[in-house]
Design an enzyme around this catalytic site. Structure first.
Site, mmCIF file in Angstrom:
data_model
loop_
_atom_site.group_PDB
_atom_site.id
_atom_site.type_symbol
_atom_site.label_atom_id
_atom_site.label_comp_id
_atom_site.label_asym_id
_atom_site.label_seq_id
_atom_site.Cartn_x
_atom_site.Cartn_y
_atom_site.Cartn_z
ATOM 1 N N GLU A 189 -5.839 -17.137 9.016
ATOM 2 C CA GLU A 189 -6.125 -15.716 9.241
ATOM 3 C C GLU A 189 -5.202 -15.139 10.319
ATOM 4 O O GLU A 189 -5.641 -14.583 11.317
ATOM 5 C CB GLU A 189 -7.594 -15.505 9.606
ATOM 6 N N GLU A 209 -11.462 -18.787 1.624
ATOM 7 C CA GLU A 209 -12.748 -18.505 2.272
ATOM 8 C C GLU A 209 -13.429 -17.371 1.523
ATOM 9 O O GLU A 209 -12.826 -16.332 1.260
ATOM 10 C CB GLU A 209 -12.576 -18.073 3.735
#
Length: 316
Positions: A17, A209
């Site tokens: 991320e 995710e």
């Protein structure tokens, strides 16, 4: 790492991320970015170093093992205009740019024009060491991303910051329901972002995710074994996986999908154990009580069937 696991690990990600550096209180690569404590100049200089480091990892990984597939990982937040007002459309475009920026550099190897404008207008001058521009040309093999929520943007500041999510600003989408933590649930947003990334980069995509944080109630099942009847999690994952199937039908090259997460753990965004994501319940609580015993939730058996049937058991 590349040398140690050559022949054992095929797929690699550099930074997790990486764009979370823009969304406090997150950190990326050990860089803490509290509001009003880090200048935009320092922030984007740090981001530049991350992007160079990521590209170097791609370069080195391919040199050590040409068969390795190395990707980036982006926190995806598809952004819709709150209304058809052109001001809202442009606001949404600018919001998307701030996240696409990371994918653009990873996938294309150059800074995009819209970021160069942003740097000019904000007095940011990125210092590049000799060789940085060439290093950035070592682009990723695939794009991976997390997906939990979509957001809306508007040009009207009075309508912003109306969402309750603990990470994301923007305006609430009147067409969506939200989780207990205020994250608006948007399965179709996953199909949308898959198409947007694939249209933009024409590289394989990996959803690494996706899941629902919720307060689970441990009960005793019919067999006398503790469990959780988490139909809400089953519905969330079912509806999102159906949209992954739609994206595949759209022609998107989806490499794979991994949920967040397989077992209850401390939520990174809120430091809570009560915000549970797993298929397996862990008897541990926010006050540190609990035995740490583990119990399969209803979603455990549901997901096992999804895997066994390669998605044929999904409810469309």
């Amino acid at each position: 790492m590349f040398t140690r696991y050559t022949g054992k690990v095929k797929y690699w990600l550099t930074f997790n991320e990486i764009n979370s550096i823009l969304h406090e209180p997150f950190m990326s690569g050990g860089i803490y970015t509290p509001k009003d404590q880090l200048s935009k100049q320092d922030l984007y200089q740090a981001i530049h170093h991350e992007l160079v480091a990521s590209a170097l990892a791609v370069k080195i990984g391919h040199e050590i093992n040409p068969e390795a597939k190395i990707g980036c990982m982006i926190l995806s937040m598809p952004t819709y205009p709150l209304t058809p007002n052109p001001d809202d459309v442009i606001a949404a475009m600018k919001s998307e740019h701030m996240n696409y920026f990371f994918g653009d550099v990873h996938a294309r190897g150059v800074y995009p024009g819209y970021m160069k404008r942003y740097f000019r207008e904000n007095g940011i001058a990125i210092h590049m060491e000799p060789g940085d521009a060439e290093t950035l040309k070592h682009t990723v093999d695939f794009i991976s991303f997390s997906y939990y929520v979509s957001i809306c943007e508007t040009g009207d500041d009075n309508k912003r910051n109306q969402t309750e999510g603990n990470l994301f600003s923007g305006a609430a989408n009147p067409y969506l329901e939200a989780s207990e933590w205020g994250w608006q649930i948007d399965p179709q947003g996953l199909r949308y972002v898959l198409n947007m990334f694939y249209d933009r980069y024409q590289k394989p995509l990996f959803i690494v995710e996706n899941g629902l944080g919720a307060k689970d109630l441990l009960i005793t099942g019919d067999d006398g074994v503790p469990t959780v009847n988490d139909d809400y999690r089953i519905k969330y994952l079912n509806d999102h996986l159906v949209q992954v199937g739609e994206a595949i039908e759209d022609g998107v090259d989806v490499m794979g999908y991994t949920s967040w997460g397989c077992i209850d753990l401390v939520s990174a965004s809120t430091a809570e154990l009560s915000k549970r994501y797993g298929f397996i319940y862990v008897d541990r609580h926010d006050d540190n009580t609990g035995t740490l015993e583990r119990y399969r939730k209803k979603s455990f058996y549901w997901y096992k069937d999804v895997i066994a049937t390669n998605g044929q058991s999904l409810q469309r």
